[in-house]
Scaffold this motif. Structure first.
Motif, PDB file in Angstrom:
ATOM      1  N   SER A  45     -28.216 -82.471  87.779  1.00 29.64           N
ATOM      2  CA  SER A  45     -27.933 -83.388  88.787  1.00 29.64           C
ATOM      3  C   SER A  45     -28.955 -83.279  89.798  1.00 29.64           C
ATOM      4  CB  SER A  45     -26.536 -83.315  89.099  1.00 29.64           C
ATOM      5  OG  SER A  45     -26.034 -84.259  90.153  1.00 29.64           O
ATOM      6  N   LYS A  68     -19.755 -81.929  90.556  1.00 31.34           N
ATOM      7  CA  LYS A  68     -21.140 -81.737  90.659  1.00 31.34           C
ATOM      8  C   LYS A  68     -21.407 -80.485  91.736  1.00 31.34           C
ATOM      9  CE  LYS A  68     -22.201 -86.630  90.666  1.00 31.34           C
ATOM     10  NZ  LYS A  68     -23.106 -87.598  91.030  1.00 31.34           N
ATOM     11  N   ASP A  85     -25.765 -94.234  94.251  1.00 33.68           N
ATOM     12  CA  ASP A  85     -25.810 -93.639  95.820  1.00 33.68           C
ATOM     13  C   ASP A  85     -25.505 -92.194  95.937  1.00 33.68           C
ATOM     14  OD1 ASP A  85     -23.234 -94.130  95.722  1.00 33.68           O
ATOM     15  OD2 ASP A  85     -23.507 -95.063  97.667  1.00 33.68           O
ATOM     16  N   ASP A  86     -24.826 -91.700  94.905  1.00 34.19           N
ATOM     17  CA  ASP A  86     -24.413 -90.141  94.862  1.00 34.19           C
ATOM     18  C   ASP A  86     -25.532 -89.313  94.087  1.00 34.19           C
ATOM     19  OD1 ASP A  86     -22.773 -88.054  95.866  1.00 34.19           O
ATOM     20  OD2 ASP A  86     -22.037 -87.788  93.700  1.00 34.19           O
ATOM     21  N   GLY A  87     -26.690 -89.942  93.696  1.00 31.91           N
ATOM     22  CA  GLY A  87     -27.557 -89.292  93.014  1.00 31.91           C
ATOM     23  C   GLY A  87     -27.963 -89.634  91.609  1.00 31.91           C
ATOM     24  N   ASP A 135     -27.531 -88.162  87.569  1.00 38.41           N
ATOM     25  CA  ASP A 135     -27.146 -87.258  86.615  1.00 38.41           C
ATOM     26  C   ASP A 135     -27.750 -87.436  85.122  1.00 38.41           C
ATOM     27  OD1 ASP A 135     -25.360 -86.499  88.635  1.00 38.41           O
ATOM     28  OD2 ASP A 135     -23.850 -87.927  87.855  1.00 38.41           O
ATOM     29  N   LYS A 140     -30.077 -85.125  93.941  1.00 36.62           N
ATOM     30  CA  LYS A 140     -29.489 -85.707  95.084  1.00 36.62           C
ATOM     31  C   LYS A 140     -30.484 -85.779  96.172  1.00 36.62           C
ATOM     32  CE  LYS A 140     -25.820 -87.319  98.167  1.00 36.62           C
ATOM     33  NZ  LYS A 140     -24.347 -87.260  98.320  1.00 36.62           N
ATOM     34  N   ALA A 178     -20.505 -94.832  95.753  1.00 40.21           N
ATOM     35  CA  ALA A 178     -20.540 -93.929  94.673  1.00 40.21           C
ATOM     36  C   ALA A 178     -19.505 -93.972  93.612  1.00 40.21           C
ATOM     37  CB  ALA A 178     -21.228 -92.524  95.272  1.00 40.21           C
ATOM     38  N   ARG A 197     -24.539 -78.648  93.608  1.00 39.00           N
ATOM     39  CA  ARG A 197     -25.855 -78.657  93.802  1.00 39.00           C
ATOM     40  C   ARG A 197     -26.301 -77.751  95.060  1.00 39.00           C
ATOM     41  NH1 ARG A 197     -25.610 -85.146  93.205  1.00 39.00           N
ATOM     42  NH2 ARG A 197     -23.973 -84.902  94.925  1.00 39.00           N
ATOM     43  N   ARG A 221     -30.244 -86.002 100.206  1.00 42.11           N
ATOM     44  CA  ARG A 221     -29.292 -86.165 101.188  1.00 42.11           C
ATOM     45  C   ARG A 221     -30.108 -86.692 102.520  1.00 42.11           C
ATOM     46  NH1 ARG A 221     -23.991 -84.528 101.538  1.00 42.11           N
ATOM     47  NH2 ARG A 221     -24.228 -83.261  99.655  1.00 42.11           N
TER      48      ARG A 221
END
Length: 358
Positions: free
Chosen positions: A179, A223, A161-163, A165, A181, A23, A225, A183
């Motif tokens: 943002s 971030k 791969d971190d989500g 934005d 994601k 990421a 979340r 997981r």
């Protein structure tokens, strides 16, 4: 229980092959000065310069036309505002626009007003091996294939791969917006140490981000979340600071720091052990309760090596240090390690769509 690899990962770290995680590796593309595909005057930079020159020429032509029109109107009393009210002079498309210089791709105060007419979309695809713990806090390491996808839709959408934005607000070198994601789940079958503790399901997280870059070589992103459905039901906050160390020909090197804060629900899902869970393990894992706090801090190094016009090799590695309260969880204190390493590399291919890209 297999315990390969801490020495291997540490040796790799000391040998200098460490670089940022996947990421973090692709996150740098948010700032053109840190992009793995831009190590000098690439075709994209040349296209950007051509577009900037064209915009400047168009603005100059509009200004010239407006000045000629105003000069002609001085001799035509029929269109003077004192006689017929306000004219279209107040609708000047140049004077009424806030511009931020050539460094700002948005060319306006709010990026959300401009993304509807995309100039260019960047897509990077890659794959490579990754060597990492089989769960966070484990001392058992395993090799996996690690596909990588990065999408940049102007300065509005950033997906890795971190989500994902969404830069709804964007001006100068600052961006902010929603943002999201997904997981991945942690199964109790991932490692014998987790047997009897149950699974932590896949979690859909939603929140927001802020990001900025400064001094042409530093980038910061944070971030926050919260879980929307299933999984850990908690909140997680990540902060990243990345610095471009040097760029020499086709080689570029960046280093970064990272910290993560989690709330009670997140901590309970991944680190606390309830009496029922302890009983399910036959007492092998003792009862433990942990509260919210900073889970870990870490560092990373990431190298980019151009091996073609749109191809690059991206070796990386990360190190994370788990803080005391979480490191005392039986799944780490008895069966794992508070020192977490990840090493790997990607072969990346960049594609450009829209604008003058190919």
């Amino acid at each position: 229980m297999r315990r390969p690899g801490r020495a291997i990962a540490l040796a790799a770290f000391l040998a200098g092959s460490l670089t940022a995680g996947p990421a973090l590796a692709q996150r740098q593309i948010d700032d053109p000065n840190l992009s793995p595909m831009l190590f000098g005057p690439t075709k994209k930079e040349e296209r950007d310069k051509i577009r900037r020159d064209q915009r400047e020429q168009e603005e100059a032509a509009i200004l010239t036309a407006e000045q000629d029109r105003d000069a002609n109107k001085l001799d035509d009393p029929k269109v003077r505002p004192l006689i017929f009210g306000d004219t279209l002079e107040n609708d000047d498309p140049v004077a009424g626009r806030v511009t931020l210089g050539e460094e700002d791709d948005n060319r306006g105060f709010f990026g959300a007003l401009n993304f509807l007419i995309p100039e260019e979309t960047n897509l990077s695809l890659g794959v490579g091996p990754i060597y990492k713990p089989d769960y966070f806090g484990s001392d058992d390491y395993e090799f996996n294939a690690d596909p990588q996808v990065y999408v940049k839709f102007r300065n509005f959408v950033f997906l890795d791969d971190d989500g994902a934005d969404f830069g709804i607000i964007g001006f100068s070198r600052f961006r902010a917006g929603p943002s999201i994601k997904i997981r991945g789940r942690r199964d109790q079958d991932d490692n014998p140490a987790l047997a009897g503790l149950g699974d932590v399901g896949t979690t859909f997280e939603m929140g927001g981000f802020i990001a900025t870059n400064f001094l042409d070589r530093f980038a910061f992103k944070a971030k926050a979340r919260h879980a929307i459905k299933t999984g850990h039901h908690g909140t997680v906050v990540d902060g990243y600071l990345t610095a471009l160390l040097f760029r020499a020909g086709p080689v570029s090197l960046a280093a970064g720091g990272q910290a993560t804060w989690i709330d009670d629900n997140f901590a309970d899902a991944y680190f606390s052990i309830t009496p029922e869970q302890s009983a399910n393990t036959g007492g092998r894992v003792g009862v433990y309760d942990v509260d919210s706090g900073f889970r870990d801090v870490g560092g990373s190094v990431n190298a980019y090596i151009n091996i073609g016009d749109r191809w690059s090799l991206n070796p990386y590695a990360t190190y994370q240090y788990v803080f005391r309260d979480y490191a005392r969880s039986p799944i780490i204190a008895d069966y794992g390690d508070r020192n977490q390493f990840t090493v790997g590399f990607h072969i990346m291919r960049e594609f450009t769509f829209g604008g003058t890209g190919q």
